[in-house]
Write a protein that holds these residues in place. Structure first.
Motif, PDB file in Angstrom:
ATOM      1  N   ARG A   1       5.762  -7.619   0.713  1.00  0.00           N
ATOM      2  CA  ARG A   1       6.556  -8.576  -0.483  1.00  0.00           C
ATOM      3  C   ARG A   1       6.243 -10.195  -0.148  1.00  0.00           C
ATOM      4  NH1 ARG A   1      10.023  -6.865   2.552  1.00  0.00           N
ATOM      5  NH2 ARG A   1       8.657  -5.011   3.212  1.00  0.00           N
TER       6      ARG A   1
ATOM      7  N   LEU B   1       4.270  -3.191  -3.925  1.00  0.00           N
ATOM      8  CA  LEU B   1       5.080  -4.264  -3.902  1.00  0.00           C
ATOM      9  C   LEU B   1       6.559  -3.323  -3.542  1.00  0.00           C
ATOM     10  CD1 LEU B   1       4.129  -6.438  -6.615  1.00  0.00           C
ATOM     11  CD2 LEU B   1       4.175  -7.033  -4.094  1.00  0.00           C
ATOM     12  N   GLY B   2       6.762  -2.161  -3.772  1.00  0.00           N
ATOM     13  CA  GLY B   2       8.184  -1.476  -3.905  1.00  0.00           C
ATOM     14  C   GLY B   2       8.887  -2.117  -4.995  1.00  0.00           C
ATOM     15  N   TYR B   3       8.364  -2.253  -6.059  1.00  0.00           N
ATOM     16  CA  TYR B   3       8.722  -2.976  -7.416  1.00  0.00           C
ATOM     17  C   TYR B   3       9.894  -1.768  -7.931  1.00  0.00           C
ATOM     18  CZ  TYR B   3       9.898  -4.532 -12.047  1.00  0.00           C
ATOM     19  OH  TYR B   3      10.612  -4.697 -13.458  1.00  0.00           O
ATOM     20  N   VAL B   4      10.885  -2.056  -8.343  1.00  0.00           N
ATOM     21  CA  VAL B   4      12.019  -1.364  -9.043  1.00  0.00           C
ATOM     22  C   VAL B   4      12.492  -1.830 -10.236  1.00  0.00           C
ATOM     23  CG1 VAL B   4      14.350  -0.266  -8.893  1.00  0.00           C
ATOM     24  CG2 VAL B   4      12.967  -0.383  -6.885  1.00  0.00           C
ATOM     25  N   PRO B   5      12.173  -1.422 -11.444  1.00  0.00           N
ATOM     26  CA  PRO B   5      12.901  -2.043 -12.619  1.00  0.00           C
ATOM     27  C   PRO B   5      14.096  -2.384 -12.772  1.00  0.00           C
ATOM     28  CG  PRO B   5      11.195   0.129 -13.020  1.00  0.00           C
ATOM     29  CD  PRO B   5      11.656   0.087 -11.734  1.00  0.00           C
TER      30      PRO B   5
ATOM     31  N   ARG C   1      13.345  -9.611  -3.584  1.00  0.00           N
ATOM     32  CA  ARG C   1      12.850  -8.488  -4.290  1.00  0.00           C
ATOM     33  C   ARG C   1      12.024  -8.490  -5.342  1.00  0.00           C
ATOM     34  NH1 ARG C   1      17.382  -4.225  -7.117  1.00  0.00           N
ATOM     35  NH2 ARG C   1      15.729  -3.621  -8.808  1.00  0.00           N
ATOM     36  N   PRO C   2      10.811  -7.680  -5.330  1.00  0.00           N
ATOM     37  CA  PRO C   2       9.736  -7.954  -6.272  1.00  0.00           C
ATOM     38  C   PRO C   2      10.146  -7.925  -7.566  1.00  0.00           C
ATOM     39  CG  PRO C   2       9.432  -5.908  -5.325  1.00  0.00           C
ATOM     40  CD  PRO C   2      10.796  -6.563  -4.638  1.00  0.00           C
TER      41      PRO C   2
ATOM     42  N   THR D   1       3.806  -1.732   2.565  1.00  0.00           N
ATOM     43  CA  THR D   1       4.438  -2.479   1.464  1.00  0.00           C
ATOM     44  C   THR D   1       4.608  -3.828   1.607  1.00  0.00           C
ATOM     45  OG1 THR D   1       5.628  -0.509   0.782  1.00  0.00           O
ATOM     46  CG2 THR D   1       6.367  -2.551  -0.130  1.00  0.00           C
TER      47      THR D   1
ATOM     48  N   ALA E   1       3.473   0.226  -6.711  1.00  0.00           N
ATOM     49  CA  ALA E   1       3.624   1.075  -5.212  1.00  0.00           C
ATOM     50  C   ALA E   1       3.622   0.003  -4.080  1.00  0.00           C
ATOM     51  CB  ALA E   1       2.753   2.009  -5.194  1.00  0.00           C
TER      52      ALA E   1
ATOM     53  N   PRO F   1       5.844   4.474  -1.171  1.00  0.00           N
ATOM     54  CA  PRO F   1       6.785   3.481  -1.741  1.00  0.00           C
ATOM     55  C   PRO F   1       8.220   3.617  -1.814  1.00  0.00           C
ATOM     56  CG  PRO F   1       5.674   4.189  -3.802  1.00  0.00           C
ATOM     57  CD  PRO F   1       5.100   5.097  -2.608  1.00  0.00           C
TER      58      PRO F   1
ATOM     59  N   ALA G   1      10.505   1.363   0.820  1.00  0.00           N
ATOM     60  CA  ALA G   1      10.583  -0.056   0.340  1.00  0.00           C
ATOM     61  C   ALA G   1      11.356  -0.248  -0.921  1.00  0.00           C
ATOM     62  CB  ALA G   1       9.156  -0.698   0.198  1.00  0.00           C
ATOM     63  N   MET G   2      11.158   0.766  -1.814  1.00  0.00           N
ATOM     64  CA  MET G   2      11.939   0.924  -2.968  1.00  0.00           C
ATOM     65  C   MET G   2      13.628   0.558  -2.798  1.00  0.00           C
ATOM     66  SD  MET G   2       9.671   3.129  -5.566  1.00  0.00           S
ATOM     67  CE  MET G   2      10.947   3.624  -6.565  1.00  0.00           C
TER      68      MET G   2
ATOM     69  N   HIS H   1      15.302  -2.353  -1.412  1.00  0.00           N
ATOM     70  CA  HIS H   1      15.557  -3.441  -2.369  1.00  0.00           C
ATOM     71  C   HIS H   1      16.739  -3.243  -2.893  1.00  0.00           C
ATOM     72  CE1 HIS H   1      12.045  -5.848  -1.337  1.00  0.00           C
ATOM     73  NE2 HIS H   1      11.152  -4.626  -1.560  1.00  0.00           N
TER      74      HIS H   1
ATOM     75  N   GLY I   1      13.008   5.157  -9.305  1.00  0.00           N
ATOM     76  CA  GLY I   1      13.451   4.110  -8.904  1.00  0.00           C
ATOM     77  C   GLY I   1      14.127   3.391 -10.070  1.00  0.00           C
TER      78      GLY I   1
END
Lengths: 349, 349
Positions: free
Chosen positions: B4, B51-55, B9-10, B2, B49, A141, A144-145, A148, A120
């Motif tokens: 949120r 939250l579908g978080y992307v750094p 965006r998480p 997922t 996963a 995931p 969803a990734m 965003h 990601g």
């Protein structure tokens, strides 16, 4: 061997001089633009290779704000790629179309849950102009990734979550899995088969679930014992076939949700002394010719044009990345394409 | 599916809250740093996963000035990867070591001369922190291209041009091809064989040329008719074996420069009614167990630890990218590592 005229990093000018063409011609060849005569393009490429010329990316990015690269994300153990010709075929189509448009394919594997945040980060880091993804599991995931990010994306196969994510949305290219399965099972019925089983793929993948739905569309009352879950591998197909025969010795046909699993099933049927198609008729799915024409007997199967689906994914991505009309909220609408399937009759059913 | 929390965006905070840990713990897990308990790391990954978080890569890059990605450049048609377990093995080792250090492997193929400038543009564009390359042909522009970039690079196999390029220079990891070939041929001599042929790889590749040199080290006076050039494929090995038998019907042994070619050679020997090892003894090279233990008879071969060579390439790259001592002109010195080989005796010789 490589030659550098003055020991400096070779420039566009050096390439143009060596090839005997203008700088703009060199540019056109390097950017993969058409309208350069093949012989001239060849001279430019030879000069590029001889000088070890590398285009200046920083300068290009300022103009185009693009990396000219597209990520291809494969959510499978890398070694699956080496035994399953399905991926080879899919990637060949994708690569052809990307390269034709001057985009560099960049292959990323997800083998492990730990890989998601790292992949990601790369996808969101401005290193690629878009992504082609294969994400098929219910709890994946990736959709969803990607939703965003401000990154054009096209999925191969229908993602499980539907297209209800916020953000940019995504497109997908999928085969008519349900329709193809229906055609396969109707064919078995038309042959007079009465105890028709099925070997499915992993049912947390939409393609596997859709093919099972197609089977059930035709055989509304099929008992659960006629359904065995496989995993899209040869061994998985063999194990599921053995389980079906143990549970239902009177089975007279089986619809197998992939050619690779079908070749495992044929092996087990042979070991158990069942003649194909006389005792048990078998239909596969995919029409991977390297498998379907090599099995004994050759496999009747549902054809999906995998290479063409790869090309289509790449084409859709470029449409989304360029001038796709925006939907009402100013965002491009998700678009999904379902490609047709058709039954290819060989000897196994 | 997922979730949120507020439709936004998480963020790192969202992940920390959901996992019930501190933000710095989330950071450590995402950056692949050790010293986080497995159960805690699992909770973080589940939250990522869900939250579908992307750094946020932009923020990270400002701090580290790194993409945390490493290019793996393979100069082979993509479909070679699907039939030759050598690459699978090599890539597995590379991937293991890169991922262990939190780096994203990014796979690029060069199948065509047109691919070089495009791949060069990507490599030079700041999208990767380093490159692992397989470049083995005499006329390959990759070593010169990489030498012109400020990009740490390690080659698998010794590049043909030596290490004399200007610029940063490069490291390489290679097996002791010449020593391994010598051991193989000495073994055949010790068995009393007198007409020992060899099937080489493509002689514009250093590994093939080095193995032929090893053969000639032992058999100084071997006539040219005993040498047949193959191409590292199964069919190439079969064709070269047929040519050798036509030219030298009294051949009593053959050293084949890869296991895949050796399996093709064994097939031809069987078709021509030659017993192995009684009539013709055969030694391969690689010790790809999936091949060498499956041939009939099992293959005596020269072992190189391909997976370990992959890991070593990745380790060398990190050393070069970090605090490697600089050479006199302020640049890191090229360094090359040669890994040992050893003969594994099975039944074919």
């Amino acid at each position: 061997m490589t030659e550098r005229p003055n020991g400096h990093r070779p420039t566009l000018e050096d390439v143009a001089r060596r090839a005997g063409v203008s700088k703009s011609t060199v540019s056109r060849v390097i950017n993969g633009e058409p309208k350069v005569r093949a012989a001239v393009a060849d001279r430019v490429r030879q000069a590029v290779a001889a000088l070890g010329y590398v285009p200046n990316q920083a300068a290009r990015s300022l103009v185009t704000r693009r990396s000219n690269a597209v990520a291809v994300v494969v959510t499978e153990p890398q070694n699956r790629l080496f035994v399953d010709p399905y991926f080879d075929c899919h990637l060949r189509g994708i690569r052809q179309e990307l390269v034709r448009r001057g985009a560099q394919p960049v292959l990323l594997f997800i083998e492990d849950p730990d890989d998601y945040p790292r992949v990601g980060t790369f996808l969101g880091g401005g290193h690629v102009d878009g992504a082609l993804l294969f994400s098929l599991r219910t709890d994946d995931p990736l959709p969803a990734m990607v939703a965003h990010m401000d990154l054009p994306a096209v999925f191969g196969g229908r993602p499980a979550g539907g297209s209800g994510h916020r953000g940019r949305g995504y497109a997908s290219v999928d085969a008519d899995n349900r329709g193809g399965a229906r055609e396969a099972v109707r064919h078995l019925v038309s042959l007079g088969r009465r105890r028709i089983g099925t070997i499915t793929g992993p049912l947390d993948q939409t393609s596997a679930a859709d093919r099972l739905d197609g089977y059930r569309d035709v055989l509304l009352d099929a008992p659960a014992e006629l359904v065995a879950e496989g995993d899209f591998t040869l061994r998985g197909g063999a194990d599921a076939m053995a389980a079906l025969l143990d549970r239902c010795p009177d089975l007279d046909a089986v619809f197998v949700a992939s050619d690779l699993m079908a070749s495992g099933a044929l092996r087990v049927l042979r070991e158990r002394g069942r003649r194909v198609p006389e005792d048990v008729a078998v239909v596969g799915f995919d029409d991977l010719v390297a498998i379907a024409e090599a099995t004994e007997p050759p496999l009747t199967t549902v054809r999906q044009d995998i290479e063409d689906m790869g090309r289509l994914m790449a084409r859709l991505l470029f449409e989304r990345a360029s001038d796709e009309p925006a939907s009402r909220d100013g965002r491009p609408a998700p678009s999904s394409v379902v490609t047709p399937t058709r039954l290819v009759v060989r000897a196994s059913a």
